[in-house]
Design a protein around this motif. Structure first.
Motif, PDB file in Angstrom:
ATOM      1  N   GLY B  15       0.882  -1.187   0.171  1.00 32.98           N
ATOM      2  CA  GLY B  15       0.106  -0.097  -0.005  1.00 32.98           C
ATOM      3  C   GLY B  15       0.923   1.360   0.019  1.00 32.98           C
ATOM      4  O   GLY B  15       0.544   1.941  -0.810  1.00 32.98           O
ATOM      5  N   LYS B  16       1.970   1.312   0.940  1.00 37.81           N
ATOM      6  CA  LYS B  16       2.957   2.298   0.839  1.00 37.81           C
ATOM      7  C   LYS B  16       3.293   2.584  -0.243  1.00 37.81           C
ATOM      8  O   LYS B  16       3.556   3.738  -0.874  1.00 37.81           O
ATOM      9  CB  LYS B  16       3.794   1.983   2.103  1.00 37.81           C
ATOM     10  N   TRP B  17       3.978   1.444  -1.126  1.00 37.87           N
ATOM     11  CA  TRP B  17       4.627   1.612  -2.303  1.00 37.87           C
ATOM     12  C   TRP B  17       3.450   2.311  -3.319  1.00 37.87           C
ATOM     13  O   TRP B  17       4.029   3.114  -4.040  1.00 37.87           O
ATOM     14  CB  TRP B  17       5.216   0.317  -2.991  1.00 37.87           C
ATOM     15  N   GLU B  18       2.391   1.813  -3.485  1.00 37.86           N
ATOM     16  CA  GLU B  18       1.298   2.050  -4.562  1.00 37.86           C
ATOM     17  C   GLU B  18       1.285   3.745  -4.101  1.00 37.86           C
ATOM     18  O   GLU B  18       1.075   4.464  -5.079  1.00 37.86           O
ATOM     19  CB  GLU B  18      -0.002   1.234  -4.068  1.00 37.86           C
ATOM     20  N   LYS B  19       1.018   3.895  -2.943  1.00 33.52           N
ATOM     21  CA  LYS B  19       0.772   5.320  -2.555  1.00 33.52           C
ATOM     22  C   LYS B  19       2.066   6.248  -2.899  1.00 33.52           C
ATOM     23  O   LYS B  19       2.048   7.334  -3.654  1.00 33.52           O
ATOM     24  CB  LYS B  19       0.815   5.477  -1.109  1.00 33.52           C
ATOM     25  N   LEU B  20       3.265   5.844  -2.895  1.00 31.66           N
ATOM     26  CA  LEU B  20       4.335   6.457  -3.479  1.00 31.66           C
ATOM     27  C   LEU B  20       4.522   6.694  -4.831  1.00 31.66           C
ATOM     28  O   LEU B  20       4.723   7.573  -5.493  1.00 31.66           O
ATOM     29  CB  LEU B  20       5.713   5.853  -2.990  1.00 31.66           C
ATOM     30  N   GLN B  21       3.893   5.643  -5.725  1.00 28.25           N
ATOM     31  CA  GLN B  21       3.828   5.740  -7.137  1.00 28.25           C
ATOM     32  C   GLN B  21       2.681   6.670  -7.478  1.00 28.25           C
ATOM     33  O   GLN B  21       3.095   7.380  -8.582  1.00 28.25           O
ATOM     34  CB  GLN B  21       3.443   4.201  -7.807  1.00 28.25           C
ATOM     35  N   ASN B  22       1.669   6.647  -6.822  1.00 37.16           N
ATOM     36  CA  ASN B  22       0.703   7.743  -7.027  1.00 37.16           C
ATOM     37  C   ASN B  22       0.736   9.036  -6.202  1.00 37.16           C
ATOM     38  O   ASN B  22      -0.486   9.494  -5.735  1.00 37.16           O
ATOM     39  CB  ASN B  22      -0.663   7.174  -7.222  1.00 37.16           C
TER      40      ASN B  22
END
Lengths: 182, 623
Positions: B15-22
């Motif tokens: 989730g954290k990675w996804e958030k960083l990507q977006n």
């Protein structure tokens, strides 16, 4: 063994002279006690212990070697045998700043020797020595792993890449100028 | 921490990675491995942070490892909300405003120093980063995370399938894992190419109450930095690989023997090991299983020979790093006389990929006998230098010309395998890179240094360089290496000084072969390779040094002279100013004189004459 013993004496004498001129008191007891805390005191820890001592004092003094020897129960001769085997250990106090000239393959083919020449000429020392004013010590290293940016020279933690004879001379000039006008 | 909690943590990491990507605020990635820092990344980071503060922009700045193309360093990637990450190269502190402000003012993507973007689709005619000629032919398996993730954030690693492989392993038997590694065809990436599974099997089948795993990160080959970059950019990949290997061979204790010259890599490892401990990935009952394992970092104290397995073990035991005779092999009796496996960084870091994706996926890359991919540090006189990963079997030509972009001047040779390898000339450019082909050509694969040299490099001087290196690093235990290499160096020095004689060539060959046959360990057995291979393929150069007292590349100092071409000299006095020995004289605006007696051949005048605008390229070095 006799030869190593003689070496120890020679090294110790040299250190005493250097230390007395600089007012250094290497490896005080309380500092050493601190080093001891982080290790189990096994002979196998010899190299990491010596690395820590050198990190603290800047070099391996006869005094420190003696302390390590008694603590780990490894003879002083053996310690000198080990330390002289590895390039990392030095027996004389370092300069205030460390200069490393990289002579890895990539640096060599891009003119690393010339950089070392400039340093030797300017500082009037050979690798492994400290300049007369105690400002710099010079080391020749096999590879710093910045091969794509060769040739490389480092001063303390700064890495200077794609050096040339002229850039290096300018760098040393700049440092000298900055020293005079604090 | 049990298996259940780790999957929970992975979920939140994803989730954290996804958030960083977006991310809703700008994210700036800066390549800050040792190489990036050498190129000036530290100052760029300062400048960018200062600029963000000044403009009151709330952005996240992440220091990532090296993505590979070192010649583009320092690399700065900018990712605006809703936009793909775009990459800028060779950024200096003064460029900060020019690449950042247009983004903040919403003026579109600045083209200044732009390299490419990381998105999937077309973007305003900007190429994709991975479509660059240097990156397109590569297959990035070991390096998949380098330069992409924050090496100090374990969540980034977890989000990209990190520690999934060890989870899978814990549900497999050691035999199944060895079978998988066998099917994958993985061979030791330290250079010798011994099948990894076979070494493991020896160790596992030796009865013992304790076994050890050692990671050899003593990357001593001058000119090679693959392991440094990998550790700096993705330390957890190596550590997960160590878990897999330790579980398979039944080791309870592991060591990472790493060069003290790599302070950043050591720092990254220490940091990563602490995170592992927090997550229950180290220590007792890893992930709730009965597998117990711990890792200790041992800093090497600077000795090339410690890359040899038995010498490395002696060094860890606190002794002089001197090799011993084998057998017994360390897999049977190694550290503290217990069965010990020593694997190279790249070998270990490859393991998680093999376990996760399966043996068949991995062995689709490579040749019949050499499977998978290999990282190389491509350096020397190629246009695009850096760290690359290619499938084995790619030809040297493809690596040097397609990936490396060729040379500015004429190609002369490529040196593989460091001081244990050899120099291969033009006739080998179409040789596919694998263990067997390189050995047949008289070189070795080695750990992955590829040093390309052009006609300005003297082959005799290079051979002398390597031999001086191995001679200095010889531990002195066996006579062939201790005395033999010394003589090789002396003969080569004589040749470089123009004092060589014709019979020296036969002497070099005879002595070289004697050392190869007689030395105790790998260092001595391979030490003559640089000389023998150069003699095989570049005999003419040796002959011109000996017969004509000429160095065709104008490198060997005793055989060259510095000369001023009067017609070209503008009389600018630049060289007069830089000469340390007052060897050059002459009034302004008139051709200068160079006193050969005083000249120490330091190259200062040559450089100033080439690069100063008012100078006229008048100084030449000739042989």
């Amino acid at each position: 063994m006799a030869v190593i013993g003689a070496d120890n004496l020679r090294i110790e004498r040299k250190q005493n002279i250097l230390a007395s001129t600089k007012g250094l008191m290497p490896m005080a007891k309380n500092v050493f006690t601190k080093v001891m805390q982080d290790f189990a005191g096994e002979a196998e820890d010899l190299i990491p212990v010596l690395q820590r001592v050198q990190e603290t004092d800047g070099y391996l003094s006869a005094n420190a070697v003696r302390r390590v020897s008694r603590w780990l129960k490894v003879s002083e001769n053996e310690i000198y045998g080990v330390t002289t085997f590895y390039a990392q250990f030095r027996f004389t106090p370092p300069g205030r700043h460390h200069i490393k000239a990289c002579l890895g393959t990539a640096c060599h083919v891009q003119g690393g020797e010339q950089m070392l020449d400039v340093l030797e000429r300017r500082l009037e020392i050979k690798p492994g020595e400290t300049s007369a004013d105690g400002e710099y010590d010079l080391e020749r290293v096999a590879c710093l792993g910045c091969c794509a940016l060769a040739p490389v020279v480092t001063i303390d933690d700064m890495i200077y890449s794609r050096m040339s004879v002229l850039k290096l001379q300018r760098l040393l000039d700049e440092r000298e100028d900055n020293k005079q006008t604090p | 921490m049990s298996a259940k909690t780790i999957s929970k943590r992975r979920k939140s990491a994803e989730g954290k990675w996804e958030k960083l990507q977006n991310s809703t605020r700008p994210v700036i990635y800066i390549g800050a491995g040792s190489c990036g820092r050498a190129a000036g990344a530290t100052k760029v980071i300062e400048a960018i942070k200062g600029h963000l503060k000044e403009k009151k922009v709330d952005a996240k700045v992440i220091e990532v490892g090296c993505i590979g193309p070192c010649y583009l360093e320092p690399l700065v990637d900018i990712q605006m909300p809703g936009k793909p990450r775009v990459s800028y190269s060779n950024i200096a502190p003064e460029h900060t405003a020019r690449i950042l402000d247009p983004f903040f003012k919403d003026n579109g993507i600045p083209r200044f120093h732009l390299v490419g973007h990381f998105g999937g689709e077309e973007l305003d005619g900007i190429p994709r980063f991975y479509d660059q000629p240097m990156l397109a032919p590569q297959v990035r398996i070991v390096l998949r995370n380098c330069g992409i993730i924050d090496p100090e954030d374990v969540d980034h690693y977890l989000a990209r399938d990190g520690y999934k492989a060890i989870e899978k392993c814990l549900s497999m038997s050691w035999k199944e894992i060895i079978e998988t590694v066998k099917d994958s065809g993985l061979r030791g990436r330290g250079g010798a190419g011994f099948p990894t599974w076979r070494k493991w099997l020896f160790c596992r089948e030796t009865k013992s109450d304790q076994r050890f795993l050692i990671c050899n990160a003593d990357e001593g080959d001058p000119g090679a930095f693959m392991n440094r970059s990998l550790i700096e950019g993705d330390p957890h990949a190596l550590l997960e690989g160590m878990l897999i290997a330790a579980y398979t061979i039944g080791a309870s204790k592991g060591f990472i023997y790493i060069r003290a010259e790599y302070p950043l890599a050591i720092e990254r490892l220490k940091h990563a090991i602490a995170r592992m401990r927090e997550l229950g990935l180290l220590g007792d009952n890893i992930l709730g299983s009965d597998f117990c394992f711990d890792i200790k970092i041992k800093e090497g104290a600077g000795a090339f020979v410690c890359g040899e397995e038995t010498a490395l073990i002696a060094s860890i035991e606190g002794k002089r790093g001197m090799p011993r005779t084998r057998p017994p092999f360390p897999a049977v009796s190694g550290l503290r006389d217990k069965p010990t496996i020593i694997n190279n960084v790249e070998t270990l870091a490859t393991l998680p990929n093999i376990i996760r994706n399966g043996a068949e996926w991995y062995n689709q890359f490579g040749t019949e006998t050499s499977k998978g991919t290999k990282t190389f540090s491509l350096v020397g006189k190629v246009r695009r230098t850096g760290l690359i990963e290619v499938p084995l079997g790619m030809t040297l030509r493809e690596v040097i010309y397609d990936i490396g972009g060729g040379l500015v001047k004429d190609f002369k040779a490529v040196q593989t395998g460091g001081p244990s390898g050899g120099c291969l000339g033009e006739e080998f450019l179409d040789t596919p890179i694998d263990y067997e082909n390189l050995a047949a050509a008289g070189s070795i694969m080695g750990s992955g240094g590829l040093i390309v040299v052009d006609k300005d490099t003297c082959i005799v001087d290079t051979a002398k360089y390597f031999l001086s290196f191995t001679q200095a690093e010889s531990c002195g235990k066996c006579v062939p290496c201790r005395v033999g290499t010394k003589h090789l160096v002396q003969i080569l020095e004589r040749i470089c000084k123009g004092k060589g004689e014709l019979e020296d060539i036969a002497k070099l060959e005879k002595l070289g072969n004697a050392i190869k046959g007689g030395a105790l360990c790998g260092l001595g057995q391979t030490a003559p390779n640089p000389v023998l291979s150069s003699l095989r393929y570049f005999r003419d150069e040796f002959l011109s040094h000996i017969k004509d007292k000429r160095c065709p590349a104008a490198v060997c100092r005793d055989l060259v002279v510095y000369r001023i071409i009067k017609e070209k000299c503008t009389g600018c006095q630049r060289c007069v100013q830089v000469c340390p020995t007052q060897a050059i004289s002459g009034p302004r605006s008139e051709p200068h004189n160079l006193d050969e007696e005083k000249c120490i051949k330091c190259r200062s005048c040559y450089e100033v004459c080439r690069f100063d605008a008012i100078a006229g390229d008048a100084i030449v070095i000739e042989s």
